[in-house]
Design an enzyme around this catalytic site. Structure first.
Site, mmCIF file in Angstrom:
data_model
loop_
_atom_site.group_PDB
_atom_site.id
_atom_site.type_symbol
_atom_site.label_atom_id
_atom_site.label_comp_id
_atom_site.label_asym_id
_atom_site.label_seq_id
_atom_site.Cartn_x
_atom_site.Cartn_y
_atom_site.Cartn_z
ATOM 1 N N MET A 31 -2.580 -7.428 3.787
ATOM 2 C CA MET A 31 -2.991 -8.603 3.015
ATOM 3 C C MET A 31 -2.437 -9.875 3.673
ATOM 4 O O MET A 31 -2.427 -10.939 3.048
ATOM 5 C CB MET A 31 -2.518 -8.489 1.571
ATOM 6 C CG MET A 31 -3.164 -7.287 0.872
ATOM 7 S SD MET A 31 -3.218 -7.438 -0.906
ATOM 8 C CE MET A 31 -1.498 -7.546 -1.291
ATOM 9 N N HIS A 38 4.884 -5.141 9.096
ATOM 10 C CA HIS A 38 3.476 -4.983 9.493
ATOM 11 C C HIS A 38 3.376 -4.761 11.008
ATOM 12 O O HIS A 38 2.601 -3.921 11.471
ATOM 13 C CB HIS A 38 2.673 -6.253 9.158
ATOM 14 C CG HIS A 38 2.581 -6.577 7.697
ATOM 15 N ND1 HIS A 38 3.176 -7.683 7.150
ATOM 16 C CD2 HIS A 38 1.933 -5.958 6.676
ATOM 17 C CE1 HIS A 38 2.903 -7.731 5.855
ATOM 18 N NE2 HIS A 38 2.158 -6.705 5.530
ATOM 19 N N GLY A 156 2.746 1.732 5.345
ATOM 20 C CA GLY A 156 4.203 1.673 5.261
ATOM 21 C C GLY A 156 4.727 2.510 4.104
ATOM 22 O O GLY A 156 4.161 2.488 3.000
ATOM 23 N N ARG A 195 6.102 -10.953 -0.127
ATOM 24 C CA ARG A 195 6.550 -11.678 -1.324
ATOM 25 C C ARG A 195 7.986 -12.202 -1.175
ATOM 26 O O ARG A 195 8.391 -13.059 -1.964
ATOM 27 C CB ARG A 195 6.456 -10.783 -2.558
ATOM 28 C CG ARG A 195 5.040 -10.530 -3.026
ATOM 29 C CD ARG A 195 5.034 -9.822 -4.373
ATOM 30 N NE ARG A 195 3.685 -9.642 -4.887
ATOM 31 C CZ ARG A 195 2.902 -8.616 -4.603
ATOM 32 N NH1 ARG A 195 3.327 -7.679 -3.793
ATOM 33 N NH2 ARG A 195 1.688 -8.522 -5.128
HETATM 34 P P1 AMP Z 1 0.554 -5.491 2.501
HETATM 35 O O1 AMP Z 1 0.145 -6.590 3.415
HETATM 36 O O2 AMP Z 1 1.780 -5.790 1.710
HETATM 37 O O3 AMP Z 1 -0.582 -4.948 1.689
HETATM 38 O O4 AMP Z 1 0.993 -4.299 3.435
HETATM 39 C C1 AMP Z 1 0.163 -3.804 4.440
HETATM 40 C C2 AMP Z 1 0.773 -2.548 4.983
HETATM 41 O O5 AMP Z 1 2.058 -2.843 5.517
HETATM 42 C C3 AMP Z 1 0.982 -1.485 3.898
HETATM 43 O O6 AMP Z 1 0.712 -0.210 4.443
HETATM 44 C C4 AMP Z 1 2.441 -1.634 3.580
HETATM 45 O O7 AMP Z 1 3.025 -0.449 3.072
HETATM 46 C C5 AMP Z 1 3.010 -1.983 4.937
HETATM 47 N N1 AMP Z 1 4.300 -2.639 4.790
HETATM 48 C C6 AMP Z 1 4.614 -3.694 3.991
HETATM 49 N N2 AMP Z 1 5.930 -3.964 4.062
HETATM 50 C C7 AMP Z 1 6.461 -3.048 4.915
HETATM 51 C C8 AMP Z 1 7.781 -2.792 5.393
HETATM 52 N N3 AMP Z 1 8.824 -3.507 5.009
HETATM 53 N N4 AMP Z 1 7.948 -1.766 6.272
HETATM 54 C C9 AMP Z 1 6.892 -1.009 6.661
HETATM 55 N N5 AMP Z 1 5.630 -1.208 6.248
HETATM 56 C C10 AMP Z 1 5.419 -2.208 5.378
#
Ligand code: AMP
Length: 289
Positions: A31, A38, A156, A195
């Site tokens: 996102m 990421h 993640g 966040r």
């Molecule tokens: P998001 O942009 O928050 O929807 O996350 C996109 C992807 O990045 C998802 O698969 C999350 O689980 C992964 N992700 C977010 N934060 C982390 C983190 N601290 N370590 C590893 N992967 C992450």
């Protein structure tokens, strides 16, 4: 030079072209507001695929709270620059209408009957505190898989329950292979999250209690505690006085997901926490064994 595409149909055409040339595709859905967590997914994907693609789309279907959606950090230019540096080959975005052309209703939303049933792992915890969240996640991820048709997709472990839901989506579609990567953390232990940018100083301090509580549960497990109630008491105790508004601090058997806390001593366990630091909702988890 990274390819940047703004329309899902263009992304689908780009991916189809790669597949025609027999290039394996690794896909990282995000996102945006990208951070080191990421980028670690992108780096892993680069080691296992000939082409790596990233989607940046703040998916309205998965937000159960309009204010959270509105406040969600967005910076596509910075994201594209980071992805280019990382060696990612293509980044794409889109609108809800672009992903679901001709399917939106008068309010601009996707009719509920078009949402995917997210399966049994969506029950309890995140599913309880964020009603409709996993249906929104499953629906967009299924569509993203349809657009990109990758060999592998990278997620993640920070979003533990989400990974279970997505494995179910991939199983139902017959692919891709879902690769779960470990949670990237700050030196303090705080799990990286888009966040976190919204945290003030007090929120940052409060957030540290989450990783600490998970560490204490891990220690209790090492010391022989196997009872779900006992492990949850350790989590709750470690969060007391943090100033966090705890939504849940729970344990589950990772191989037998249950909406409710298991009653019997556990052979395997994952501890999961969701808590608010002010208006900022944080989640984290740790596999205990
Ligand atoms: P998001 O942009 O928050 O929807 O996350 C996109 C992807 O990045 C998802 O698969 C999350 O689980 C992964 N992700 C977010 N934060 C982390 C983190 N601290 N370590 C590893 N992967 C992450």
């Amino acid at each position: 030079m990274i390819e940047r595409l703004d329309v899902p149909s263009d992304a689908a055409a780009w991916c189809a072209e790669q597949r025609r040339s027999d290039r394996s595709l690794g896909f990282v859905p995000t996102m945006g507001a990208l951070h080191r967590g990421h980028l670690a997914l992108v780096e892993r994907a680069l080691t296992e695929n000939e082409r790596v693609i990233v989607s940046v789309f703040v998916n309205p279907l998965q937000f159960n709270n309009a204010r959270d959606l509105e406040r969600y950090p967005r910076d596509l230019e910075a994201d594209a620059a980071l992805l280019e540096l990382a060696g990612c080959h293509m980044v794409f975005t889109g609108s809800l209408e672009g992903f679901f052309p001709g399917q939106l209703d008068d309010t601009g939303g996707l009719p509920v009957q078009r949402l995917l049933e997210p399966g049994p792992a969506a029950r309890g915890l995140e599913g309880e505190f964020r009603p409709g969240h996993f249906a929104g996640v499953a629906t967009i991820v299924d569509r993203l898989f349809e657009v990109t048709q990758p060999a592998r997709a990278y997620f993640g472990a920070k979003d533990y329950q989400q990974c279970l839901v997505i494995k179910n989506v991939a199983r139902n579609r017959g692919g891709p292979q879902v690769v779960v990567c470990e949670t990237a953390r700050e030196a303090s232990g705080l799990a990286l999250s888009s966040r976190n940018a919204l945290l003030d100083d007090a929120g940052r301090v409060a957030g540290l209690f989450i990783a600490r509580a998970l560490g204490q549960a891990r220690q209790a497990w090492s010391d022989g505690e196997r009872g779900p109630d006992g492990l949850c008491a350790v989590l709750r105790g470690a969060l007391a006085g943090s100033g966090l508004e705890v939504e849940y601090a729970e344990v589950r058997d990772p191989e037998r997901w249950s909406a409710e806390r298991p009653q019997q001593p556990l052979e395997r366990a994952v501890a999961l926490i969701a808590a608010k630091a002010g208006a900022v909702r944080l989640i984290d988890n740790r596999v205990l064994a």
